[in-house]
Design a protein around this motif. Structure first.
Motif, PDB file in Angstrom:
ATOM      1  N   GLN A 107       0.820  -1.213   0.000  1.00 27.34           N
ATOM      2  CA  GLN A 107       0.000   0.000   0.000  1.00 27.34           C
ATOM      3  C   GLN A 107       0.857   1.268   0.000  1.00 27.34           C
ATOM      4  OE1 GLN A 107      -3.382  -0.115   2.673  1.00 27.34           O
ATOM      5  NE2 GLN A 107      -3.791   2.064   2.415  1.00 27.34           N
ATOM      6  N   HIS A 112      -0.904   1.452   7.231  1.00 27.38           N
ATOM      7  CA  HIS A 112      -1.650   1.185   5.994  1.00 27.38           C
ATOM      8  C   HIS A 112      -2.669   0.074   6.244  1.00 27.38           C
ATOM      9  CE1 HIS A 112       1.926   2.883   3.511  1.00 27.38           C
ATOM     10  NE2 HIS A 112       1.027   3.813   3.751  1.00 27.38           N
ATOM     11  N   ARG A 113      -3.954   0.406   6.133  1.00 26.04           N
ATOM     12  CA  ARG A 113      -4.979  -0.546   6.594  1.00 26.04           C
ATOM     13  C   ARG A 113      -5.058  -1.828   5.771  1.00 26.04           C
ATOM     14  NH1 ARG A 113     -10.674   2.532   5.080  1.00 26.04           N
ATOM     15  NH2 ARG A 113      -9.911   3.492   3.156  1.00 26.04           N
ATOM     16  N   HIS A 114      -4.691  -1.776   4.476  1.00 24.92           N
ATOM     17  CA  HIS A 114      -4.772  -2.983   3.648  1.00 24.92           C
ATOM     18  C   HIS A 114      -3.414  -3.636   3.440  1.00 24.92           C
ATOM     19  CE1 HIS A 114      -8.844  -1.851   2.952  1.00 24.92           C
ATOM     20  NE2 HIS A 114      -8.572  -0.826   2.175  1.00 24.92           N
ATOM     21  N   THR A 138      -3.377  -7.429   4.566  1.00 24.95           N
ATOM     22  CA  THR A 138      -4.260  -8.238   3.711  1.00 24.95           C
ATOM     23  C   THR A 138      -3.645  -8.414   2.323  1.00 24.95           C
ATOM     24  OG1 THR A 138      -6.136  -7.285   4.870  1.00 24.95           O
ATOM     25  CG2 THR A 138      -6.629  -8.479   2.850  1.00 24.95           C
ATOM     26  N   SER A 139      -3.128  -7.325   1.767  1.00 24.05           N
ATOM     27  CA  SER A 139      -2.523  -7.422   0.426  1.00 24.05           C
ATOM     28  C   SER A 139      -1.307  -8.349   0.449  1.00 24.05           C
ATOM     29  CB  SER A 139      -2.140  -6.042  -0.117  1.00 24.05           C
ATOM     30  OG  SER A 139      -1.281  -5.359   0.778  1.00 24.05           O
ATOM     31  N   TRP A 167      -7.397   0.441  -5.014  1.00 26.57           N
ATOM     32  CA  TRP A 167      -7.831  -0.344  -3.854  1.00 26.57           C
ATOM     33  C   TRP A 167      -7.468   0.288  -2.514  1.00 26.57           C
ATOM     34  CZ3 TRP A 167      -3.790  -1.967  -0.840  1.00 26.57           C
ATOM     35  CH2 TRP A 167      -2.537  -2.263  -1.444  1.00 26.57           C
ATOM     36  N   LYS A 168      -6.477   1.184  -2.509  1.00 26.27           N
ATOM     37  CA  LYS A 168      -6.059   1.698  -1.202  1.00 26.27           C
ATOM     38  C   LYS A 168      -7.116   2.599  -0.563  1.00 26.27           C
ATOM     39  CE  LYS A 168      -3.278   5.760  -2.325  1.00 26.27           C
ATOM     40  NZ  LYS A 168      -1.911   6.297  -2.333  1.00 26.27           N
ATOM     41  N   ASP A 192     -13.112  -1.980   2.115  1.00 23.09           N
ATOM     42  CA  ASP A 192     -12.799  -3.402   2.088  1.00 23.09           C
ATOM     43  C   ASP A 192     -12.218  -3.722   0.705  1.00 23.09           C
ATOM     44  OD1 ASP A 192     -14.713  -6.515   2.564  1.00 23.09           O
ATOM     45  OD2 ASP A 192     -12.580  -6.128   2.239  1.00 23.09           O
ATOM     46  N   ALA A 193     -10.919  -3.982   0.675  1.00 29.41           N
ATOM     47  CA  ALA A 193     -10.242  -4.182  -0.616  1.00 29.41           C
ATOM     48  C   ALA A 193     -10.273  -5.639  -1.064  1.00 29.41           C
ATOM     49  CB  ALA A 193      -8.806  -3.698  -0.525  1.00 29.41           C
ATOM     50  N   ARG A 194     -10.816  -6.534  -0.220  1.00 27.37           N
ATOM     51  CA  ARG A 194     -10.741  -7.969  -0.554  1.00 27.37           C
ATOM     52  C   ARG A 194     -11.435  -8.348  -1.864  1.00 27.37           C
ATOM     53  NH1 ARG A 194     -12.430 -10.331   5.139  1.00 27.37           N
ATOM     54  NH2 ARG A 194     -13.816  -8.532   4.874  1.00 27.37           N
TER      55      ARG A 194
END
Lengths: 205, 145
Positions: A61, A95-97, A100-101, A128-129, A133-135
């Motif tokens: 991210q 970085h919130r995602h 997950t990324s 996506w950033k 919810d980027a999933r």
């Protein structure tokens, strides 16, 4: 006490304090160098015989990481055989995602699609950033790089994947890495794209 | 006593901040400096290596209350520099998410740092104004004639 004593005490304080800090610094560096893992992973591209051995600690991210990836890609295309690049994860808490990324990227790696997934993640980072919810977007990328979705979903729930990412992050932290992108180029740390460019250009000269 | 305690706290702040930057690779702080887009590369490298020591030693002298006038002057100058650098980044809308002031220890945005440094500058100015009281619990007192 006299002013002469004061000067002597000043010198003593500075010498003792600087000595202690330098001792601490070199002690920490020695301790950190012991913990470095040198195994080559499947997140590696380029020739094993390449003159430049580079390890990048990445947060997917991080905008500078996206720029850095573009630069490295074009550098490797312009100078084939010069660089061997290995990727390690360093998701930042800010970085919130990021985590997950990284998990998705490692699951892509499990299906030997790390690099296509890495490229698409960074290419579409600006999209996506900003998502809450980027999933679903990460799932879409997975389909684009032809991942087997059932295997992917099973992988996403595998606690070993988080451990792989944590291990990379701990290794980075043990080397004193605090931000991304950070690059180990032939064992020397360089932080940010400007430092990366400067160092790689030295090898061209 | 409160003035001496404030002096000691500011000293500890600089010691921790400087020490974190000294212990870790200087390239981390170099990257922070580059993000503010103020210095040429060669000067940024010198600042990245030297500045943490300036912070750290200023902190030591503030903590000990040694050469206190000089330490307070250095502290005022340092806060002035921090405020200027952060303010120009805010005005120029630079994409600096984390000030990098304390390395990896604490993450603060620019606006928070600006407010914090401004308060600390005011406190340091008051320490200078009340230097008699600031000199409580200080090594300098041992050298009073």
């Amino acid at each position: 006490m006299t002013n002469n004593s004061k000067s002597k005490i000043t010198l003593l304080v500075v010498v003792v304090v600087v000595g202690l800090v330098l001792g601490l610094k070199y002690g920490v560096e020695y301790y950190r160098s012991k913990g470095t893992r040198t195994s080559i992973t499947t997140r590696t591209k380029g020739e094993a015989s390449a003159k430049i051995k580079m390890t990048e600690f990445i947060d997917f991210q991080c905008p500078a990481c996206a720029h850095g990836a573009k630069y490295i890609k074009s550098f490797m295309e312009e100078h084939p055989g010069l660089v061997q690049l290995q990727m390690k994860y360093y998701p930042l808490r800010t970085h919130r995602h990021a985590l997950t990324s990284a998990i998705y990227a490692e699951c892509a790696n499990q299906q030997e699609q790390f690099w296509p997934y890495h490229d698409k993640l960074l290419q579409h980072q600006s999209i996506w950033k900003t998502m809450n919810d980027a999933r679903p977007f990460f799932d879409k990328i997975a389909e684009e790089v032809d991942l087997e979705m059932e295997k992917l979903y099973s992988c996403l729930n595998d606690p070993n994947i988080s451990e792989i990412i944590s291990a990379d992050k701990e290794e980075g932290a043990s080397l004193g890495i605090r931000s991304t992108p950070s690059y180990l180029i032939n064992g020397k740390l360089h932080v940010g794209i400007r430092a990366l460019r400067t160092e790689l250009n030295k090898y061209l000269n | 006593m409160i003035w001496a305690l404030l002096r000691i706290l500011i000293g500890i702040l600089f010691i921790v901040s400087g020490l974190e930057k000294i212990i870790n690779p200087y390239q981390n702080f170099l990257y922070v400096i580059e993000n503010y887009e103020l210095l040429p590369v060669s000067l940024a490298e010198v600042v990245a290596r030297v500045f943490p020591w300036v912070e750290f030693i200023t902190g030591i002298f503030m903590l000990l209350g040694f050469w206190l006038k000089q330490a307070l002057t250095a502290t005022l100058i340092l806060f002035g520099i921090f405020i200027t650098v952060v303010l120009q980044a805010i005005v120029r809308k630079l994409p600096v998410v984390d000030c990098g002031c304390f390395g990896g220890l604490i993450h603060l945005n620019l606006q928070t740092v600006f407010l914090m440094d401004t308060c600390l500058l005011i406190i340091t100015s008051l320490l200078v104004y009340n230097i008699g009281k600031t000199r409580s619990l200080s090594l300098d007192k041992l050298f009073d004639n």
